[in-house]
Design an enzyme around this catalytic site. Structure first.
Site, mmCIF file in Angstrom:
data_model
loop_
_atom_site.group_PDB
_atom_site.id
_atom_site.type_symbol
_atom_site.label_atom_id
_atom_site.label_comp_id
_atom_site.label_asym_id
_atom_site.label_seq_id
_atom_site.Cartn_x
_atom_site.Cartn_y
_atom_site.Cartn_z
ATOM 1 N N HIS A 166 0.956 -1.469 -0.255
ATOM 2 C CA HIS A 166 0.130 0.281 -0.169
ATOM 3 C C HIS A 166 0.774 1.691 -0.007
ATOM 4 C CE1 HIS A 166 -4.166 -2.277 0.722
ATOM 5 N NE2 HIS A 166 -2.922 -3.447 1.901
ATOM 6 N N SER A 296 17.568 17.447 -17.647
ATOM 7 C CA SER A 296 16.851 19.264 -16.962
ATOM 8 C C SER A 296 17.848 19.520 -17.818
ATOM 9 C CB SER A 296 16.789 18.835 -16.011
ATOM 10 O OG SER A 296 16.105 20.636 -15.554
ATOM 11 N N LYS A 302 21.018 17.093 -12.711
ATOM 12 C CA LYS A 302 19.483 16.066 -12.469
ATOM 13 C C LYS A 302 19.409 15.404 -13.084
ATOM 14 C CE LYS A 302 14.762 16.793 -12.373
ATOM 15 N NZ LYS A 302 14.597 15.495 -12.603
ATOM 16 N N GLU A 309 11.382 5.087 -18.074
ATOM 17 C CA GLU A 309 9.920 6.062 -18.320
ATOM 18 C C GLU A 309 9.666 5.198 -19.992
ATOM 19 O OE1 GLU A 309 11.641 9.749 -18.306
ATOM 20 O OE2 GLU A 309 11.148 10.003 -16.196
#
Length: 442
Positions: A166, A296, A302, A309
């Site tokens: 959960h 980025s 970053k 993805e």
């Protein structure tokens, strides 16, 4: 610089189809084109063996068909994939191209298409294209991914961490156990795909227009199947029933369902990887994913989980393709399904995408994943759910009191439990996190 364009080898019916279907600008999949070539070449030789086609014509047709099968003539199949639903236009396209290449005296219908119909040849080409790509591309790609995940499962076998259910802290597990679970998902996906192959390999060739076999020799289909199997090494089967094979594309729907399940599995794996790799300071930071590129254009340093993805995007496309294939499969009417080009386009794209992304996930992500051992072990010690291991010693209610006080005070389970009178020997045994993750040993 001037370019030299190849002469068009097709005839008038192909020209009409090109004009009639200016839909997507996307032709039928090249693997279907190449299987049309293989089938036509084998058909010519089979008809010659049966004494139905002049041997010289048959060899000229077969020689031309070999060029199509080899991919030399993909540009000679310009008809949009969204065309007449039986694939008649593309079958005609193949007949015309091969007749032109075979030369004088060869007729597109009487010779190249002898003993055949679009209704049995085109779906046969689709089935065999799918069978080939599943066997030679997707299954090896899944094997690569499963092997990669299994290697990491062994490497991370001793890395204890907090389990999660959960999205909340749960009892400890090892990172190796999680990766072994991912590997098993992929292995199960392999088995699901493999289970479809025998039915995908059942082709309707020999049924001609409606499944009765009108205008074809009774030995024709078997001879063609044997020639194709010998050439490719694939197991090509007769239909379970000629009318089922002609009218329904259930085997392709079944194969797509297996691909959808693989896509679901890859989504779960990819999401876990990017969540465990989140951070590096404000996320979970349990894994270090390979740094492949800047993440980025404005935030220096970053790094993003680009491969996971991509995997999840591909999975979404495959699931969408499966929905279209399902609709196509349910719309077969009477003796023919007329959604075959749609099914072919989506099924072969799904196979291609899953094959590519499975290799990418293995080679550009999983192989280079590293465990943040300190962070994983810190989370294992912080999880209050570890109090579950105290239940057999002090009971659920007393363990709950310890958890509540530890949560409120920010102190460790051990500290609170000891304050409440739980003996060190009990705590040493119950709060052994590695033992907790593997209560029955390895």
């Amino acid at each position: 610089m001037a370019t030299t364009e190849r002469n068009e080898l097709w005839g008038g019916e192909t020209t009409k189809a090109v004009a009639n279907f200016p839909v997507s600008g996307e032709p039928i999949p090249v693997h279907v084109v190449r299987w049309l070539g293989r089938i036509k070449g084998a058909a010519a030789r089979a008809n010659a063996e049966l004494g139905l086609l002049d041997a010289d014509k048959a060899e000229r047709i077969a020689a031309a068909a070999e060029r199509v099968a080899a991919g030399e003539l993909d540009d000679q199949f310009p008809i949009d994939v969204f065309q007449t639903g039986s694939g008649t236009s593309s079958n005609t396209n193949a007949n015309e191209v091969l007749a032109t290449l075979a030369g004088e005296g060869v007729h597109a219908n009487d010779d190249v298409n002898m003993g055949q119909s679009s209704n049995d040849v085109f779906p046969s080409a689709v089935h065999l294209a799918a069978l080939e790509q599943l066997t030679n591309d997707l299954l090896p790609a899944l094997e690569t991914l499963a092997t990669s995940l299994e290697a990491k499962a062994r490497e991370f076998d001793d890395v204890v961490k907090s389990g999660r259910t959960h999205w909340m802290d749960a009892v400890p597990v090892t990172l190796g156990q999680e990766f072994a679970g991912y590997a098993a998902q992929v292995r199960q996906g392999q088995k699901r795909v493999e289970a479809t192959l025998s039915r995908v390999g059942e082709i309707p060739l020999g049924g001609t227009a409606v499944g009765t076999g009108l205008n074809t020799h009774p030995e024709f289909a078997e001879r063609v199947r044997k020639l194709l199997s010998a050439e490719t090494g694939l197991r090509i089967n007769p239909p379970a029933d000629p009318f089922e094979s002609q009218a329904a594309r259930d085997a392709l729907v079944e194969a797509s369902g297996a691909l959808k399940t693989v896509a679901v599995s890859l989504t779960k794996i990819a999401n876990d990887l990017r969540f465990m790799g989140s951070g590096p300071r404000a996320g979970l930071s349990e894994l270090f994913l390979p740094e492949l590129q800047k993440g980025s254009s404005i935030m220096p340093g970053k790094v993003n989980p680009v491969i996971p993805e991509v995997v999840t995007q591909v999975a979404a496309q495959v699931i969408g393709n499966d929905a279209a294939i399902t609709i196509g499969g349910m719309n077969g009417h009477f003796e023919l399904n007329v959604y075959v080009p749609l099914i072919a386009r989506n099924l072969l794209e799904s196979i291609r995408l899953l094959s590519s992304v499975s290799r990418l996930l293995a080679e550009k992500c999983v192989d280079g994943v590293e465990a943040n051992r300190g962070q994983n072990e810190r989370y294992a010690e912080l999880t209050l759910s570890a109090a579950t291991a105290l239940n057999p010693y002090i009971g659920y209610d007393r363990a709950s009191e310890i958890v509540e006080e530890a949560a409120e005070s920010g102190r460790s389970l051990r500290e609170v439990a000891k304050e409440k009178g739980v003996e060190d020997s009990v705590l040493d045994e119950a709060l052994d996190y590695r033992r907790m993750a593997k209560p029955h040993g390895d």
